[in-house]
Design a protein around this motif. Sequence first.
Motif, PDB file in Angstrom:
ATOM      1  N   ASN A  51       0.830  -1.198   0.000  1.00 53.88           N
ATOM      2  CA  ASN A  51       0.000   0.000   0.000  1.00 53.88           C
ATOM      3  C   ASN A  51       0.869   1.254   0.000  1.00 53.88           C
ATOM      4  OD1 ASN A  51      -2.761  -1.233   0.450  1.00 53.88           O
ATOM      5  ND2 ASN A  51      -1.632  -2.077   2.185  1.00 53.88           N
ATOM      6  N   ILE A  52       0.347   2.334  -0.558  1.00 53.58           N
ATOM      7  CA  ILE A  52       1.040   3.612  -0.509  1.00 53.58           C
ATOM      8  C   ILE A  52       0.720   4.267   0.827  1.00 53.58           C
ATOM      9  CG2 ILE A  52       1.234   5.921  -1.520  1.00 53.58           C
ATOM     10  CD1 ILE A  52       0.363   4.637  -4.189  1.00 53.58           C
ATOM     11  N   ILE A  53       1.752   4.495   1.629  1.00 51.85           N
ATOM     12  CA  ILE A  53       1.581   5.118   2.931  1.00 51.85           C
ATOM     13  C   ILE A  53       2.395   6.414   2.939  1.00 51.85           C
ATOM     14  CG2 ILE A  53       1.827   4.878   5.433  1.00 51.85           C
ATOM     15  CD1 ILE A  53      -0.061   2.811   4.156  1.00 51.85           C
ATOM     16  N   LEU A  54       1.713   7.488   3.251  1.00 49.41           N
ATOM     17  CA  LEU A  54       2.368   8.786   3.364  1.00 49.41           C
ATOM     18  C   LEU A  54       2.349   9.233   4.816  1.00 49.41           C
ATOM     19  CD1 LEU A  54       0.633  10.676   0.419  1.00 49.41           C
ATOM     20  CD2 LEU A  54       2.890   9.617   0.396  1.00 49.41           C
ATOM     21  N   ALA A  55       3.416   9.837   5.252  1.00 49.67           N
ATOM     22  CA  ALA A  55       3.431  10.559   6.523  1.00 49.67           C
ATOM     23  C   ALA A  55       3.427  12.025   6.128  1.00 49.67           C
ATOM     24  CB  ALA A  55       4.665  10.218   7.333  1.00 49.67           C
ATOM     25  N   ILE A  56       2.427  12.757   6.605  1.00 49.56           N
ATOM     26  CA  ILE A  56       2.279  14.155   6.212  1.00 49.56           C
ATOM     27  C   ILE A  56       2.241  15.036   7.455  1.00 49.56           C
ATOM     28  CG2 ILE A  56       0.900  15.847   4.949  1.00 49.56           C
ATOM     29  CD1 ILE A  56      -0.322  13.547   3.358  1.00 49.56           C
ATOM     30  N   TYR A  57       3.097  16.046   7.441  1.00 45.12           N
ATOM     31  CA  TYR A  57       3.099  17.064   8.492  1.00 45.12           C
ATOM     32  C   TYR A  57       2.306  18.261   7.981  1.00 45.12           C
ATOM     33  CZ  TYR A  57       4.835  21.167  11.004  1.00 45.12           C
ATOM     34  OH  TYR A  57       4.932  22.339  11.709  1.00 45.12           O
ATOM     35  N   ASN A  58       1.251  18.597   8.684  1.00 41.98           N
ATOM     36  CA  ASN A  58       0.436  19.759   8.365  1.00 41.98           C
ATOM     37  C   ASN A  58       0.883  20.895   9.277  1.00 41.98           C
ATOM     38  OD1 ASN A  58      -1.632  21.377   7.347  1.00 41.98           O
ATOM     39  ND2 ASN A  58      -3.081  20.643   8.864  1.00 41.98           N
ATOM     40  N   ASN A  59       1.538  21.886   8.705  1.00 38.37           N
ATOM     41  CA  ASN A  59       2.053  22.986   9.503  1.00 38.37           C
ATOM     42  C   ASN A  59       0.900  23.845  10.009  1.00 38.37           C
ATOM     43  OD1 ASN A  59       3.218  25.395  10.448  1.00 38.37           O
ATOM     44  ND2 ASN A  59       4.971  25.142   9.081  1.00 38.37           N
ATOM     45  N   PRO A  60       0.652  23.856  11.328  1.00 37.31           N
ATOM     46  CA  PRO A  60      -0.498  24.587  11.858  1.00 37.31           C
ATOM     47  C   PRO A  60      -0.427  26.096  11.643  1.00 37.31           C
ATOM     48  CG  PRO A  60       0.844  23.710  13.641  1.00 37.31           C
ATOM     49  CD  PRO A  60       1.425  23.189  12.357  1.00 37.31           C
ATOM     50  N   SER A  61       0.768  26.637  11.391  1.00 34.16           N
ATOM     51  CA  SER A  61       0.893  28.074  11.155  1.00 34.16           C
ATOM     52  C   SER A  61       0.666  28.431   9.686  1.00 34.16           C
ATOM     53  CB  SER A  61       2.274  28.565  11.583  1.00 34.16           C
ATOM     54  OG  SER A  61       3.261  28.085  10.692  1.00 34.16           O
TER      55      SER A  61
END
Length: 118
Positions: A51-61
């Motif tokens: 499976n394609i697994i991404l780790a994504i950081y969503n910058n809250p600022s």
Amino acid sequence: MLPMAEGSPWTMTANQMYDYFGKSGNGEMIPRMASGVLDHTTAQQLAAEGNIILAIYNNPSGGQGHVVFVTGNDLQDGKVIVDGYNTRTKEIGETDNFSVQFGPDRVPAADFFCNKKT
């Protein structure tokens, strides 16, 4: 499979990708463990299954986010192994430990997303 046309996640910023996968139902967020910690074991197992697994950081600022692919390699120090561009070292990190790519400041706003193979 994920679309590859213009407007697809592959043409978006990391923060836009987080919204695309997390809010519009285009991917499946891998739930955190009861303690609130990311579930590295499940992410690694799904990646090992193809499976394609991404780790994504969503910058809250609203600033720069971060995206990496989770590999199916064995966990290292309890963390997934990832491939992605490391903004700190300015290099493509192949088989980096999750902690090397994200750092402690980004982990609270990062999540794993799965696009299951068809």
